[in-house]
Design a protein around this motif. Structure first.
Motif, PDB file in Angstrom:
ATOM      1  N   LEU A  58       0.838  -1.198   0.000  1.00 58.57           N
ATOM      2  CA  LEU A  58       0.000   0.000   0.000  1.00 58.57           C
ATOM      3  C   LEU A  58       0.872   1.247   0.000  1.00 58.57           C
ATOM      4  O   LEU A  58       1.884   1.309   0.695  1.00 58.57           O
ATOM      5  CB  LEU A  58      -0.881  -0.004   1.253  1.00 58.57           C
ATOM      6  CG  LEU A  58      -1.704   1.248   1.538  1.00 58.57           C
ATOM      7  CD1 LEU A  58      -2.796   1.428   0.489  1.00 58.57           C
ATOM      8  CD2 LEU A  58      -2.309   1.165   2.934  1.00 58.57           C
ATOM      9  N   SER A  59       0.461   2.218  -0.788  1.00 57.71           N
ATOM     10  CA  SER A  59       1.082   3.543  -0.722  1.00 57.71           C
ATOM     11  C   SER A  59      -0.033   4.577  -0.826  1.00 57.71           C
ATOM     12  O   SER A  59      -1.075   4.334  -1.428  1.00 57.71           O
ATOM     13  CB  SER A  59       2.124   3.727  -1.830  1.00 57.71           C
ATOM     14  OG  SER A  59       1.537   3.591  -3.104  1.00 57.71           O
ATOM     15  N   ALA A  60       0.195   5.724  -0.183  1.00 63.17           N
ATOM     16  CA  ALA A  60      -0.815   6.792  -0.186  1.00 63.17           C
ATOM     17  C   ALA A  60      -0.120   8.125  -0.427  1.00 63.17           C
ATOM     18  O   ALA A  60       0.959   8.374   0.114  1.00 63.17           O
ATOM     19  CB  ALA A  60      -1.574   6.808   1.130  1.00 63.17           C
ATOM     20  N   ASP A  61      -0.755   8.966  -1.217  1.00 67.46           N
ATOM     21  CA  ASP A  61      -0.238  10.303  -1.522  1.00 67.46           C
ATOM     22  C   ASP A  61      -1.223  11.311  -0.943  1.00 67.46           C
ATOM     23  O   ASP A  61      -2.335  11.467  -1.458  1.00 67.46           O
ATOM     24  CB  ASP A  61      -0.096  10.471  -3.027  1.00 67.46           C
ATOM     25  CG  ASP A  61       0.515  11.792  -3.440  1.00 67.46           C
ATOM     26  OD1 ASP A  61       0.476  12.755  -2.633  1.00 67.46           O
ATOM     27  OD2 ASP A  61       1.034  11.871  -4.560  1.00 67.46           O
ATOM     28  N   GLY A  62      -0.816  11.998   0.127  1.00 64.83           N
ATOM     29  CA  GLY A  62      -1.688  12.960   0.791  1.00 64.83           C
ATOM     30  C   GLY A  62      -1.961  14.190  -0.048  1.00 64.83           C
ATOM     31  O   GLY A  62      -3.044  14.773   0.037  1.00 64.83           O
ATOM     32  N   ASP A  63      -0.999  14.615  -0.876  1.00 65.31           N
ATOM     33  CA  ASP A  63      -1.203  15.796  -1.723  1.00 65.31           C
ATOM     34  C   ASP A  63      -2.232  15.531  -2.817  1.00 65.31           C
ATOM     35  O   ASP A  63      -3.028  16.401  -3.156  1.00 65.31           O
ATOM     36  CB  ASP A  63       0.126  16.235  -2.352  1.00 65.31           C
ATOM     37  CG  ASP A  63       1.124  16.721  -1.308  1.00 65.31           C
ATOM     38  OD1 ASP A  63       0.681  17.188  -0.234  1.00 65.31           O
ATOM     39  OD2 ASP A  63       2.340  16.618  -1.556  1.00 65.31           O
ATOM     40  N   GLN A  64      -2.226  14.318  -3.371  1.00 69.20           N
ATOM     41  CA  GLN A  64      -3.160  13.948  -4.439  1.00 69.20           C
ATOM     42  C   GLN A  64      -4.405  13.236  -3.907  1.00 69.20           C
ATOM     43  O   GLN A  64      -5.297  12.914  -4.684  1.00 69.20           O
ATOM     44  CB  GLN A  64      -2.452  13.025  -5.448  1.00 69.20           C
ATOM     45  CG  GLN A  64      -1.241  13.634  -6.105  1.00 69.20           C
ATOM     46  CD  GLN A  64      -1.613  14.763  -7.038  1.00 69.20           C
ATOM     47  OE1 GLN A  64      -2.607  14.690  -7.755  1.00 69.20           O
ATOM     48  NE2 GLN A  64      -0.828  15.832  -7.021  1.00 69.20           N
ATOM     49  N   SER A  65      -4.437  12.958  -2.616  1.00 67.90           N
ATOM     50  CA  SER A  65      -5.522  12.181  -1.988  1.00 67.90           C
ATOM     51  C   SER A  65      -5.734  10.849  -2.703  1.00 67.90           C
ATOM     52  O   SER A  65      -6.862  10.428  -2.943  1.00 67.90           O
ATOM     53  CB  SER A  65      -6.826  12.979  -1.963  1.00 67.90           C
ATOM     54  OG  SER A  65      -6.705  14.088  -1.117  1.00 67.90           O
ATOM     55  N   SER A  66      -4.623  10.205  -3.060  1.00 65.40           N
ATOM     56  CA  SER A  66      -4.737   8.942  -3.788  1.00 65.40           C
ATOM     57  C   SER A  66      -4.159   7.780  -2.983  1.00 65.40           C
ATOM     58  O   SER A  66      -3.261   7.954  -2.156  1.00 65.40           O
ATOM     59  CB  SER A  66      -4.040   9.035  -5.142  1.00 65.40           C
ATOM     60  OG  SER A  66      -2.652   9.195  -4.965  1.00 65.40           O
ATOM     61  N   ILE A  67      -4.711   6.618  -3.251  1.00 61.51           N
ATOM     62  CA  ILE A  67      -4.299   5.382  -2.600  1.00 61.51           C
ATOM     63  C   ILE A  67      -3.982   4.385  -3.700  1.00 61.51           C
ATOM     64  O   ILE A  67      -4.748   4.234  -4.651  1.00 61.51           O
ATOM     65  CB  ILE A  67      -5.416   4.844  -1.686  1.00 61.51           C
ATOM     66  CG1 ILE A  67      -5.687   5.840  -0.566  1.00 61.51           C
ATOM     67  CG2 ILE A  67      -5.063   3.476  -1.136  1.00 61.51           C
ATOM     68  CD1 ILE A  67      -6.918   5.532   0.245  1.00 61.51           C
ATOM     69  N   SER A  68      -2.854   3.701  -3.562  1.00 64.11           N
ATOM     70  CA  SER A  68      -2.418   2.735  -4.560  1.00 64.11           C
ATOM     71  C   SER A  68      -2.059   1.423  -3.870  1.00 64.11           C
ATOM     72  O   SER A  68      -1.374   1.422  -2.844  1.00 64.11           O
ATOM     73  CB  SER A  68      -1.207   3.302  -5.309  1.00 64.11           C
ATOM     74  OG  SER A  68      -0.810   2.429  -6.324  1.00 64.11           O
ATOM     75  N   ILE A  69      -2.539   0.317  -4.441  1.00 64.12           N
ATOM     76  CA  ILE A  69      -2.280  -1.008  -3.887  1.00 64.12           C
ATOM     77  C   ILE A  69      -1.706  -1.883  -5.003  1.00 64.12           C
ATOM     78  O   ILE A  69      -2.324  -2.021  -6.057  1.00 64.12           O
ATOM     79  CB  ILE A  69      -3.560  -1.657  -3.341  1.00 64.12           C
ATOM     80  CG1 ILE A  69      -4.247  -0.726  -2.345  1.00 64.12           C
ATOM     81  CG2 ILE A  69      -3.258  -3.000  -2.707  1.00 64.12           C
ATOM     82  CD1 ILE A  69      -5.669  -1.112  -2.022  1.00 64.12           C
ATOM     83  N   GLU A  70      -0.542  -2.464  -4.743  1.00 61.96           N
ATOM     84  CA  GLU A  70       0.073  -3.353  -5.726  1.00 61.96           C
ATOM     85  C   GLU A  70       0.004  -4.793  -5.237  1.00 61.96           C
ATOM     86  O   GLU A  70       0.300  -5.084  -4.083  1.00 61.96           O
ATOM     87  CB  GLU A  70       1.530  -2.970  -5.972  1.00 61.96           C
ATOM     88  CG  GLU A  70       2.174  -3.826  -7.044  1.00 61.96           C
ATOM     89  CD  GLU A  70       3.602  -3.431  -7.360  1.00 61.96           C
ATOM     90  OE1 GLU A  70       4.224  -4.129  -8.167  1.00 61.96           O
ATOM     91  OE2 GLU A  70       4.095  -2.445  -6.791  1.00 61.96           O
TER      92      GLU A  70
END
Length: 166
Positions: A58-70
């Motif tokens: 899991l990774s999250a980008d607070g500036d883009q409000s995005s969540i990514s799961i690989e």
């Protein structure tokens, strides 16, 4: 030498038989206990398959409000049977992503990868799924927030992922 025979008789002439009765009772109790242990052991067996085994990052980008799961290892996952629960700082989002989807309340645009309803319904190793949390969803996602994502297939938890939004 004269030998005197001793008898197990009481003063009123009855023969004692306590030892055999105690032995029989102990054997019956032992049999009942053994049967109970076997019944519990057989009842604990399940015929269900253990389910999917997969590893995710899991990774999250607070500036883009995005969540990514690989999906990094393990079995392929049927996205149509998958449920995703997102929490920010321990509080679940008011609107959860209904995977797969193509535009949902509380999320910006359409998700990328297997969460997109136009993608293949099987999530395999190496594929990355991402989504963008809308400002209208609560709580908002910002830099430094703790993000927890729980993945479940048919109600069975497959993974609980944690990351800090960068």
């Amino acid at each position: 030498m004269t030998r005197q025979a001793t008898s197990n008789t009481t003063t009123d002439g009855e023969t004692r038989a306590i030892s055999p009765i105690i032995g029989v009772l102990l054997l019956v109790a032992l049999t009942v206990c053994l049967a109970a242990v076997i019944a519990v052991g057989v009842g604990a067996w399940t015929l269900e398959s253990p389910g999917s085994t997969a590893t995710f990052e899991l990774s999250a980008d607070g500036d883009q409000s995005s969540i990514s799961i690989e999906h990094v290892a393990g079995d392929a996952v049927d996205v149509e049977a998958l449920s995703v629960t997102v929490a920010v700082n321990g509080t679940e989002l008011a609107e959860q992503p209904p995977v797969p989807y193509a535009g949902a309340s509380g999320f910006n645009g359409t998700p990328e990868g297997p969460f997109n309803s136009g993608a293949d319904s099987e999530w395999t190793v190496g594929e990355r799924a991402s989504l963008s949390v809308a400002d209208t969803n609560s709580p908002p996602l910002a830099r430094g927030d703790s993000v927890t994502v729980t993945l479940a297939i048919d109600g069975r938890r497959v993974a609980t992922l944690e990351a800090t939004a960068t």
